[in-house]
Design a protein around this motif. Sequence first.
Motif, PDB file in Angstrom:
ATOM      1  N   ALA A 211       0.815  -1.216   0.000  1.00 53.21           N
ATOM      2  CA  ALA A 211       0.000   0.000   0.000  1.00 53.21           C
ATOM      3  C   ALA A 211       0.851   1.270   0.000  1.00 53.21           C
ATOM      4  O   ALA A 211       0.326   2.356  -0.173  1.00 53.21           O
ATOM      5  CB  ALA A 211      -0.933   0.023   1.205  1.00 53.21           C
ATOM      6  N   ARG A 212       2.157   1.131   0.211  1.00 48.42           N
ATOM      7  CA  ARG A 212       3.003   2.316   0.257  1.00 48.42           C
ATOM      8  C   ARG A 212       3.621   2.555  -1.116  1.00 48.42           C
ATOM      9  O   ARG A 212       3.853   1.631  -1.890  1.00 48.42           O
ATOM     10  CB  ARG A 212       4.086   2.176   1.320  1.00 48.42           C
ATOM     11  CG  ARG A 212       3.500   2.019   2.708  1.00 48.42           C
ATOM     12  CD  ARG A 212       4.579   2.193   3.769  1.00 48.42           C
ATOM     13  NE  ARG A 212       4.009   2.022   5.095  1.00 48.42           N
ATOM     14  CZ  ARG A 212       3.379   2.971   5.752  1.00 48.42           C
ATOM     15  NH1 ARG A 212       3.230   4.164   5.200  1.00 48.42           N
ATOM     16  NH2 ARG A 212       2.889   2.743   6.945  1.00 48.42           N
ATOM     17  N   GLN A 213       3.930   3.790  -1.388  1.00 41.77           N
ATOM     18  CA  GLN A 213       4.469   4.139  -2.692  1.00 41.77           C
ATOM     19  C   GLN A 213       5.306   5.396  -2.553  1.00 41.77           C
ATOM     20  O   GLN A 213       4.796   6.472  -2.278  1.00 41.77           O
ATOM     21  CB  GLN A 213       3.327   4.373  -3.685  1.00 41.77           C
ATOM     22  CG  GLN A 213       3.782   4.545  -5.125  1.00 41.77           C
ATOM     23  CD  GLN A 213       2.617   4.402  -6.072  1.00 41.77           C
ATOM     24  OE1 GLN A 213       2.083   3.325  -6.234  1.00 41.77           O
ATOM     25  NE2 GLN A 213       2.218   5.492  -6.682  1.00 41.77           N
ATOM     26  N   THR A 283      22.700  -6.838  -3.911  1.00 40.36           N
ATOM     27  CA  THR A 283      22.122  -7.752  -4.890  1.00 40.36           C
ATOM     28  C   THR A 283      21.217  -6.983  -5.838  1.00 40.36           C
ATOM     29  O   THR A 283      20.861  -5.826  -5.587  1.00 40.36           O
ATOM     30  CB  THR A 283      21.313  -8.858  -4.176  1.00 40.36           C
ATOM     31  OG1 THR A 283      20.829  -9.789  -5.144  1.00 40.36           O
ATOM     32  CG2 THR A 283      20.129  -8.275  -3.425  1.00 40.36           C
ATOM     33  N   VAL A 284      20.837  -7.610  -6.942  1.00 45.53           N
ATOM     34  CA  VAL A 284      19.850  -7.071  -7.876  1.00 45.53           C
ATOM     35  C   VAL A 284      18.516  -7.725  -7.550  1.00 45.53           C
ATOM     36  O   VAL A 284      18.425  -8.958  -7.487  1.00 45.53           O
ATOM     37  CB  VAL A 284      20.253  -7.344  -9.330  1.00 45.53           C
ATOM     38  CG1 VAL A 284      19.160  -6.857 -10.286  1.00 45.53           C
ATOM     39  CG2 VAL A 284      21.581  -6.674  -9.654  1.00 45.53           C
ATOM     40  N   GLU A 285      17.499  -6.908  -7.327  1.00 50.08           N
ATOM     41  CA  GLU A 285      16.191  -7.412  -6.924  1.00 50.08           C
ATOM     42  C   GLU A 285      15.149  -7.074  -7.975  1.00 50.08           C
ATOM     43  O   GLU A 285      15.143  -5.981  -8.538  1.00 50.08           O
ATOM     44  CB  GLU A 285      15.773  -6.800  -5.585  1.00 50.08           C
ATOM     45  CG  GLU A 285      14.392  -7.232  -5.122  1.00 50.08           C
ATOM     46  CD  GLU A 285      13.882  -6.413  -3.950  1.00 50.08           C
ATOM     47  OE1 GLU A 285      14.248  -6.740  -2.807  1.00 50.08           O
ATOM     48  OE2 GLU A 285      13.123  -5.450  -4.188  1.00 50.08           O
ATOM     49  N   GLY A 286      14.227  -8.024  -8.224  1.00 47.38           N
ATOM     50  CA  GLY A 286      13.115  -7.790  -9.123  1.00 47.38           C
ATOM     51  C   GLY A 286      11.793  -7.971  -8.407  1.00 47.38           C
ATOM     52  O   GLY A 286      11.676  -8.795  -7.493  1.00 47.38           O
ATOM     53  N   LYS A 287      10.793  -7.202  -8.832  1.00 51.47           N
ATOM     54  CA  LYS A 287       9.504  -7.255  -8.139  1.00 51.47           C
ATOM     55  C   LYS A 287       8.373  -6.874  -9.084  1.00 51.47           C
ATOM     56  O   LYS A 287       8.503  -5.971  -9.921  1.00 51.47           O
ATOM     57  CB  LYS A 287       9.510  -6.282  -6.958  1.00 51.47           C
ATOM     58  CG  LYS A 287       8.231  -6.254  -6.139  1.00 51.47           C
ATOM     59  CD  LYS A 287       8.243  -5.112  -5.137  1.00 51.47           C
ATOM     60  CE  LYS A 287       9.275  -5.314  -4.056  1.00 51.47           C
ATOM     61  NZ  LYS A 287       9.211  -4.229  -3.032  1.00 51.47           N
ATOM     62  N   ASN A 288       7.255  -7.566  -8.951  1.00 46.64           N
ATOM     63  CA  ASN A 288       5.982  -7.177  -9.552  1.00 46.64           C
ATOM     64  C   ASN A 288       5.005  -6.869  -8.426  1.00 46.64           C
ATOM     65  O   ASN A 288       4.937  -7.601  -7.432  1.00 46.64           O
ATOM     66  CB  ASN A 288       5.394  -8.296 -10.413  1.00 46.64           C
ATOM     67  CG  ASN A 288       5.924  -8.292 -11.833  1.00 46.64           C
ATOM     68  OD1 ASN A 288       6.032  -7.232 -12.451  1.00 46.64           O
ATOM     69  ND2 ASN A 288       6.250  -9.475 -12.356  1.00 46.64           N
ATOM     70  N   THR A 289       4.248  -5.793  -8.588  1.00 49.35           N
ATOM     71  CA  THR A 289       3.202  -5.438  -7.631  1.00 49.35           C
ATOM     72  C   THR A 289       1.894  -5.246  -8.388  1.00 49.35           C
ATOM     73  O   THR A 289       1.827  -4.435  -9.320  1.00 49.35           O
ATOM     74  CB  THR A 289       3.551  -4.162  -6.855  1.00 49.35           C
ATOM     75  OG1 THR A 289       4.760  -4.367  -6.128  1.00 49.35           O
ATOM     76  CG2 THR A 289       2.441  -3.799  -5.877  1.00 49.35           C
ATOM     77  N   VAL A 290       0.874  -6.006  -8.010  1.00 47.19           N
ATOM     78  CA  VAL A 290      -0.444  -5.928  -8.637  1.00 47.19           C
ATOM     79  C   VAL A 290      -1.475  -5.747  -7.543  1.00 47.19           C
ATOM     80  O   VAL A 290      -1.602  -6.593  -6.642  1.00 47.19           O
ATOM     81  CB  VAL A 290      -0.753  -7.189  -9.461  1.00 47.19           C
ATOM     82  CG1 VAL A 290      -2.163  -7.091 -10.057  1.00 47.19           C
ATOM     83  CG2 VAL A 290       0.280  -7.379 -10.556  1.00 47.19           C
ATOM     84  N   ASN A 291      -2.201  -4.636  -7.596  1.00 41.78           N
ATOM     85  CA  ASN A 291      -3.246  -4.346  -6.609  1.00 41.78           C
ATOM     86  C   ASN A 291      -2.720  -4.491  -5.182  1.00 41.78           C
ATOM     87  O   ASN A 291      -3.341  -5.114  -4.318  1.00 41.78           O
ATOM     88  CB  ASN A 291      -4.461  -5.249  -6.831  1.00 41.78           C
ATOM     89  CG  ASN A 291      -5.103  -5.019  -8.172  1.00 41.78           C
ATOM     90  OD1 ASN A 291      -5.096  -3.895  -8.695  1.00 41.78           O
ATOM     91  ND2 ASN A 291      -5.649  -6.063  -8.766  1.00 41.78           N
ATOM     92  N   SER A 292      -1.524  -3.922  -4.963  1.00 41.53           N
ATOM     93  CA  SER A 292      -0.878  -3.863  -3.651  1.00 41.53           C
ATOM     94  C   SER A 292      -0.339  -5.200  -3.161  1.00 41.53           C
ATOM     95  O   SER A 292       0.084  -5.314  -2.016  1.00 41.53           O
ATOM     96  CB  SER A 292      -1.819  -3.275  -2.584  1.00 41.53           C
ATOM     97  OG  SER A 292      -2.179  -1.956  -2.923  1.00 41.53           O
ATOM     98  N   VAL A 293      -0.328  -6.215  -4.012  1.00 44.99           N
ATOM     99  CA  VAL A 293       0.276  -7.492  -3.652  1.00 44.99           C
ATOM    100  C   VAL A 293       1.579  -7.636  -4.430  1.00 44.99           C
ATOM    101  O   VAL A 293       1.581  -7.596  -5.665  1.00 44.99           O
ATOM    102  CB  VAL A 293      -0.662  -8.671  -3.965  1.00 44.99           C
ATOM    103  CG1 VAL A 293       0.021  -9.997  -3.670  1.00 44.99           C
ATOM    104  CG2 VAL A 293      -1.954  -8.535  -3.162  1.00 44.99           C
TER     105      VAL A 293
END
Length: 384
Positions: A211-213, A283-293
Amino acid sequence: LTYMWSFVSRPTNSNASLNTDTLFNPSFAPDLDGSYTLSLVVNDGQVNSAADTVVISSTSVNSAPTANAGSDQNVTTGNSVNLNGSNSSDADNDALSYSWSFVSKPDGSNSNASLNDTTAMSPSFTPDVDGSYLLSLTVNDGSVDSTPDNVLVTSTTPSGAARFDDFAGNGSLIGYTVNNPDSLPDVTRTNNRYRANLTSNANNITLHYNARQGRLDAKLATFPFEVIARNVGIGTQTDSQTAPPQPTASQYIFAGIQVHVPELSSRNSSHLVVGYRGGTRPTVEGKNTVNSVSTVTDEGNGSAPVGRADLRIVGNADRTLTVYWQQPNLSGGADNWQLYAGNGRLPGTAPIYGPTVYVGLITYAQDNRGIPFVGTCDSFSIVD
């Protein structure tokens, strides 16, 4: 009676004269603003009267001037725009003064898009983000203002244009849409680098998770596209090219690239960042966020030993993303891009992207471990 009129006084430089000085009702035309004093003496055929005077005060009937802010313009973002108020006019031919102002700017436009002279007849400004800039011109003839006249400047970045920023010099960013600037207010061009100085993370205000951005410094891109951030990552405040020491407690501090849906209030995004993830070395980090998940992985403990990397995201024609990274290529030689996670895909479910997205730089932390530090980047480019 006979009549004899004469001027006692007139405004300086006036050349007004009576049409006759011997009639009982002569006339004249005042040629300057001011007071005209005239004397009348009458004679009954034997003796003159005492003189009587009359004062006539004359003022101009002033016409309000007319402002003309020029024709609407379609321009290229990042190029200087010249405005034109030269067709403004005054029916009395009075000298005009000019006053320009912005009525509105696109979201994300900042002080870089400012007029070089608000009182010039033809000032200029440089649009810093795509969108509509509405400006107003008011002129004054020395007595009254005109009705304001507006001009619309629509600024776009041509499709297919390469946009490259090496953050030359020092000062504010130029040409970025900024989301949530208050979460990380100290972001500048410093000594030819992007520098995000993170000194406070009260209430996790900078966090890009659920929920944070936090703050995003972005440009609008159209699929297909390619974005590359060079030498992007974390550093100490005294030397942005030195990774912060790992503290005794685990820390989550990162800098890198985010792809975000056009609705900046949404929590749908993807990112590729460099930094400390818990107890790991950089490290190199990857992330997907969809509808706060959010779903997150990383390349492994110490995979980015200097705390920085070159990051590359390709937006494919089908609106999916393929992501790459490499150790910082500081020599300018051939790149050695590696597919993230071996397949170039970020973890979990990706957002459903439309034809355009915001792509930009982020710097953030979780809690206050590892603070202060800086997010840094040498160059940022988009080709779409």
